[in-house]
Motif scaffolding. Structure first.
Motif, PDB file in Angstrom:
ATOM      1  N   GLY A  49      62.916  34.923 -21.945  1.00 31.51           N
ATOM      2  CA  GLY A  49      61.693  35.615 -21.567  1.00 31.51           C
ATOM      3  C   GLY A  49      61.308  36.674 -22.576  1.00 31.51           C
ATOM      4  O   GLY A  49      60.500  36.449 -23.464  1.00 31.51           O
ATOM      5  N   ARG A  50      61.936  37.827 -22.478  1.00 27.81           N
ATOM      6  CA  ARG A  50      61.483  38.993 -23.239  1.00 27.81           C
ATOM      7  C   ARG A  50      61.662  38.854 -24.751  1.00 27.81           C
ATOM      8  O   ARG A  50      60.954  39.505 -25.514  1.00 27.81           O
ATOM      9  CB  ARG A  50      62.211  40.241 -22.727  1.00 27.81           C
ATOM     10  CG  ARG A  50      62.005  40.464 -21.231  1.00 27.81           C
ATOM     11  CD  ARG A  50      62.683  41.733 -20.734  1.00 27.81           C
ATOM     12  NE  ARG A  50      62.654  41.781 -19.276  1.00 27.81           N
ATOM     13  CZ  ARG A  50      63.677  41.484 -18.485  1.00 27.81           C
ATOM     14  NH1 ARG A  50      64.856  41.125 -19.031  1.00 27.81           N
ATOM     15  NH2 ARG A  50      63.561  41.528 -17.179  1.00 27.81           N
ATOM     16  N   PHE A  51      62.597  38.021 -25.197  1.00 27.72           N
ATOM     17  CA  PHE A  51      62.752  37.799 -26.646  1.00 27.72           C
ATOM     18  C   PHE A  51      61.434  37.351 -27.287  1.00 27.72           C
ATOM     19  O   PHE A  51      61.186  37.589 -28.468  1.00 27.72           O
ATOM     20  CB  PHE A  51      63.825  36.733 -26.909  1.00 27.72           C
ATOM     21  CG  PHE A  51      65.200  37.297 -27.158  1.00 27.72           C
ATOM     22  CD1 PHE A  51      65.680  38.367 -26.419  1.00 27.72           C
ATOM     23  CD2 PHE A  51      66.017  36.761 -28.132  1.00 27.72           C
ATOM     24  CE1 PHE A  51      66.954  38.886 -26.642  1.00 27.72           C
ATOM     25  CE2 PHE A  51      67.290  37.265 -28.374  1.00 27.72           C
ATOM     26  CZ  PHE A  51      67.758  38.331 -27.624  1.00 27.72           C
ATOM     27  N   ARG A  52      60.590  36.694 -26.517  1.00 28.32           N
ATOM     28  CA  ARG A  52      59.351  36.158 -27.080  1.00 28.32           C
ATOM     29  C   ARG A  52      58.437  37.280 -27.570  1.00 28.32           C
ATOM     30  O   ARG A  52      57.674  37.079 -28.518  1.00 28.32           O
ATOM     31  CB  ARG A  52      58.652  35.290 -26.039  1.00 28.32           C
ATOM     32  CG  ARG A  52      59.503  34.091 -25.645  1.00 28.32           C
ATOM     33  CD  ARG A  52      58.891  33.263 -24.541  1.00 28.32           C
ATOM     34  NE  ARG A  52      59.821  32.193 -24.148  1.00 28.32           N
ATOM     35  CZ  ARG A  52      59.570  31.279 -23.220  1.00 28.32           C
ATOM     36  NH1 ARG A  52      58.411  31.293 -22.578  1.00 28.32           N
ATOM     37  NH2 ARG A  52      60.462  30.356 -22.924  1.00 28.32           N
ATOM     38  N   TRP A  53      58.511  38.415 -26.941  1.00 30.78           N
ATOM     39  CA  TRP A  53      57.697  39.557 -27.372  1.00 30.78           C
ATOM     40  C   TRP A  53      58.129  40.069 -28.750  1.00 30.78           C
ATOM     41  O   TRP A  53      57.390  40.795 -29.393  1.00 30.78           O
ATOM     42  CB  TRP A  53      57.766  40.672 -26.356  1.00 30.78           C
ATOM     43  CG  TRP A  53      56.814  40.543 -25.211  1.00 30.78           C
ATOM     44  CD1 TRP A  53      55.698  41.305 -24.980  1.00 30.78           C
ATOM     45  CD2 TRP A  53      56.881  39.631 -24.109  1.00 30.78           C
ATOM     46  NE1 TRP A  53      55.066  40.912 -23.827  1.00 30.78           N
ATOM     47  CE2 TRP A  53      55.777  39.887 -23.260  1.00 30.78           C
ATOM     48  CE3 TRP A  53      57.748  38.612 -23.748  1.00 30.78           C
ATOM     49  CZ2 TRP A  53      55.526  39.171 -22.090  1.00 30.78           C
ATOM     50  CZ3 TRP A  53      57.494  37.901 -22.583  1.00 30.78           C
ATOM     51  CH2 TRP A  53      56.409  38.175 -21.767  1.00 30.78           C
ATOM     52  N   MET A  54      59.301  39.653 -29.181  1.00 26.71           N
ATOM     53  CA  MET A  54      59.770  39.992 -30.528  1.00 26.71           C
ATOM     54  C   MET A  54      59.608  38.815 -31.491  1.00 26.71           C
ATOM     55  O   MET A  54      60.145  38.816 -32.599  1.00 26.71           O
ATOM     56  CB  MET A  54      61.255  40.400 -30.481  1.00 26.71           C
ATOM     57  CG  MET A  54      61.513  41.654 -29.668  1.00 26.71           C
ATOM     58  SD  MET A  54      60.669  43.125 -30.314  1.00 26.71           S
ATOM     59  CE  MET A  54      59.483  43.453 -28.986  1.00 26.71           C
TER      60      MET A  54
END
Length: 577
Positions: free
Chosen positions: A72-77
Motif C-alpha cells: 500500500g503505502r510504498f506506492r507513495w514513494m
C-alpha cells in the motif's frame, strides 16, 4: 481580472447532487472508510512511510516490511513489488497479491516535464546501472522506471535523486501522480505559452503535502502551451491547455475528467481562460473537489471522471468557482484540437535559432548504460538537456544547427533514432507480464518484435499508424486511443489458453478524438499478431482514399477487412496507393 487564489474552504454556496447511496464522499459526511484501501490511508498517512524505509526496512531487509506498507503505502514513494518470475498470465487474477510479489521493486522517478541536464541524466543512468540490473524505461507519464530494486539500496538511490533535483515521491498511490508537461516548453517557435513555471509551482506547493496525499485514487495532471497538445490532455484527470483570450492574451483552458482503463472517458472541456500565475490555485481547487467529493466506496468508481460524468461540466465549474476559488473563471472558447504528430520526433527549429531533436527508443525501453551514454552526448554537444515525452520518447534541447547531423549519427550509435520508421515511432507498450503483477501477457518484448517484423514487411510505410500494446485492461499504454490498440488477455487457440489480445481499431486523440472500434468476438493470439496486423494494414493501403488516415478508414471499412478474414490485392508493401 478576477483573483483566483485557492482558498481551500467550502462555503457551501452550491447545491451538490447527492447520489442514491453513500459513495464515501467526505464533503457529504461519509467519512468512514468503506474498503481496505481507505482504512489503510486513515490508519496512517502514506507519506510517513518514507521514514520507515530509511530507518527500518532498508536496514532490516525485505522480511521486516509491514504488509500494509509493502502493498500500500510504498506506492507513495514510487515503489511497487514486481512480479515474481515464472507465474503465467492465467494465474494473475486467481492468486493473492503476496503470492505474486517478488522480493524486488519497481521504482518510478518523476520528471514532471522538467528539463534534465547532463548531471540529472547521468544520475538516472548510474541508478539503472548500479542498482537496477541496468534496467530503465521511459514511460508515457514522462517517468524513468526501474526494476530489480532492493529495499536495502533505496536510501542510496534517493540520495542520488535528491542531489540531481529528482524524486520518486507520489509517483504512485492515491496521490497527484507525475505531471505531463510539453517536452518543448519554452523553446518551440510555435508555442502559445510556456507553462513550465506553473508545473514547478504546483510541485513545490503540493507534492508531499498531506492535504493531497489521501485522494480517492490516482490523480493525473497534464499541462501544455503547445498547439499540438503534446501531453494527451484528453486522457488526464486535469489538463491545462494553452489558449488565447481576445482581451487577456495567452493563458490556459481547463479540461477535467479524462481517463481510460475499463470505463474510458475523454476529458470535458470547461471553456475558460486561466492566467499562468493562477494555474496552481486552480489545480489545487480541482484536486480538492476530487478529495472532498470523489467516490471512495468502490475503487472501480474512485476516479474523477465518474464525478465529472455525474455532475456535468457546468456543475463542476460552479463548485470550483464558488467553493474553492471564490471567484468566477473567465470564459473563453476551448482551443481547436490538432491533427497529426504530438511526439516531436526529428529535428525542429527553436525560437532562439538552435534546434531540438526528438528521438525514439524502441517502445520506451532504454537502460542505465544508454542513459549514461546520452549524458555524455549532452555534454559533448553542449545541449541544454533532455525532456521525456508522453509517448515514451526523449527530446534533446538546444542543439547547434551546425552539429545536428553529427549528433543524429551519434544518437543512432547508442540506440536512439531521430529518423525512426513509422513503426518504431508510433508503437508504445506498457511494462507487461515481465514485471507487472496486474499483467496477463508479455508486452515490451512482443511489441519490440512486432516493430522489427513490420519494419521488414512495410519498410516504406508513408503514413503514421499507431500501435499501443497493453498487458491488461488498465490501459497504461492508452490502448483505446491508438490506431491499433491491443489489450492483453488469454484467448482460446486449438483448445488451449494462450496469450493474446482484444483489438481496438481507429482510436484517436486530437481533432477526431474517439475510442477504438472493438470487433465483436474478435481476438488475436500473440503468436498470430504479426500476420494479423499485416493483413489489416495491407487492406488499409489497398482500400484507402487519397489522404485518408487509418482511423478514418477503420470507421467506414467492412468488418471482414478489419478482422483479417479477407485480404485485398493491390497494396504496395511500403504504402503508395
Amino acid at each position: 481580472m478576477p483573483d483566483l487564489r485557492f482558498h481551500g474552504t467550502r462555503p457551501q454556496h452550491t447545491e451538490i447532487p447527492r447520489p442514491k447511496r453513500g459513495e464515501g464522499q467526505w464533503a457529504l459526511g461519509f467519512n468512514e472508510p468503506l474498503n481496505k484501501n481507505e482504512q489503510s490511508k486513515k490508519d496512517d498517512d502514506a507519506l510517513n512511510v518514507r521514514d520507515r524505509i530509511l530507518n527500518t526496512y532498508s536496514k532490516r531487509g525485505f522480511d521486516s516490511i509491514d504488509p500494509a506498507d509493502l502493498r500500500g503505502r510504498f506506492r507513495w514513494m514510487g515503489l511497487y513489488t514486481q512480479r515474481k518470475p515464472g507465474i503465467d498470465g492465467g494465474r494473475t487474477g486467481s492468486m493473492e497479491e503476496e503470492e505474486l510479489d517478488d522480493r524486488y521493486f519497481m521504482l518510478r522517478v518523476r520528471s514532471d516535464g522538467a528539463l534534465l541536464d547532463a548531471a540529472a541524466v547521468r544520475a538516472l543512468g548510474e541508478i539503472g546501472r548500479d542498482f537496477a540490473q541496468d534496467t530503465a524505461d521511459v514511460t508515457d507519464r514522462q517517468n524513468i522506471q526501474y526494476h530489480w530494486i532492493r529495499i536495502e539500496d533505496v536510501p542510496a538511490i534517493w540520495e542520488k535523486l535528491d542531489a540531481a533535483g529528482l524524486s520518486s515521491i507520489e509517483a504512485c498511490g492515491d496521490s497527484p501522480r507525475p505531471f505531463l508537461g510539453s517536452p518543448v516548453a519554452g523553446v518551440a517557435a510555435e508555442e502559445i505559452i510556456d507553462g513550465s513555471s506553473a508545473l514547478e509551482e504546483i510541485k513545490r506547493r503540493y507534492i508531499g503535502d498531506k492535504q493531497f496525499s489521501n485522494l480517492p485514487r490516482k490523480f493525473k495532471t497534464a499541462l501544455t502551451g503547445h498547439p499540438d497538445h503534446d501531453v494527451s490532455p484528453e486522457t488526464n484527470d486535469v489538463s491545462f491547455v494553452g489558449t488565447v483570450h481576445p482581451e487577456h492574451g495567452p493563458g490556459f483552458d481547463l479540461w477535467v475528467g479524462g481517463g481510460l482503463s475499463t470505463n474510458p472517458m475523454l476529458a470535458a472541456k470547461m471553456g475558460v481562460w486561466i492566467p499562468l500565475d493562477q494555474v496552481p490555485d486552480v489545480w489545487a481547487g480541482v484536486a480538492s473537489i476530487f478529495r472532498d467529493y470523489g467516490y471512495r466506496r468502490l475503487r472501480s468508481r474512485a476516479r474523477l471522471k465518474f464525478l465529472v460524468a455525474d455532475w456535468g461540466i457546468e456543475k463542476f465549474r460552479e463548485v470550483l468557482e464558488k467553493e474553492y476559488l471564490g471567484a468566477p473563471l473567465a470564459s473563453c472558447p476551448s482551443p481547436e484540437s490538432p491533427v497529426g504528430f504530438r511526439d516531436h520526433i526529428g529535428v525542429h527549429d527553436q525560437k532562439d535559432g538552435l534546434k531540438y531533436v526528438g528521438v525514439a527508443p524502441v517502445v520506451g525501453r532504454v537502460s542505465g548504460t544508454l542513459l549514461l551514454d546520452l549524458a555524455g552526448l549532452i555534454e559533448e554537444f553542449g545541449l541544454a538537456g533532455a525532456r521525456l515525452t508522453a509517448y515514451q520518447k526523449i527530446v534533446l534541447i538546444g542543439a547547434d544547427p551546425a552539429r545536428v547531423d553529427e549528433l543524429l549519427d551519434r544518437l543512432e550509435e547508442i540506440g536512439l533514432s531521430a529518423r525512426p520508421s513509422q513503426w518504431r515511432r508510433n508503437t508504445m507498450a506498457c511494462t507487461g507480464i515481465e514485471f507487472c503483477k496486474l499483467a496477463i501477457v508479455d508486452t515490451k518484448n512482443r511489441a519490440r518484435d512486432l516493430v522489427a517484423e513490420l519494419e521488414r514487411r512495410f519498410p516504406d510505410l508513408d503514413t503514421p499508424i499507431s500501435v499501443n500494446v497493453n498487458g491488461c485492461p488498465n490501459a497504461c499504454a492508452r490502448t483505446q486511443v491508438a490506431d491499433i490498440g491491443l489489450k492483453g488477455q488469454l484467448v482460446m487457440h486449438e483448445g488451449q489458453q494462450v496469450e493474446g489480445f482484444q483489438v481496438h481499431l481507429g482510436g484517436a486523440t486530437g481533432l477526431k478524438a474517439n475510442f477504438g472500434r472493438k470487433l465483436r468476438a474478435h481476438k488475436v493470439t500473440s503468436a498470430g499478431l504479426d500476420d494479423y496486423v499485416t493483413v489489416v494494414v495491407t487492406n488499409f493501403l489497398a482500400d484507402r482514399t487519397e489522404g485518408e488516415s487509418f482511423a478514418d478508414w477503420v470507421h467506414r471499412a467492412d468488418e471482414a477487412l478489419l478482422k483479417g478474414d479477407k485480404v485485398l490485392d493491390g497494396a504496395a508493401s511500403g504504402g503508395g496507393s
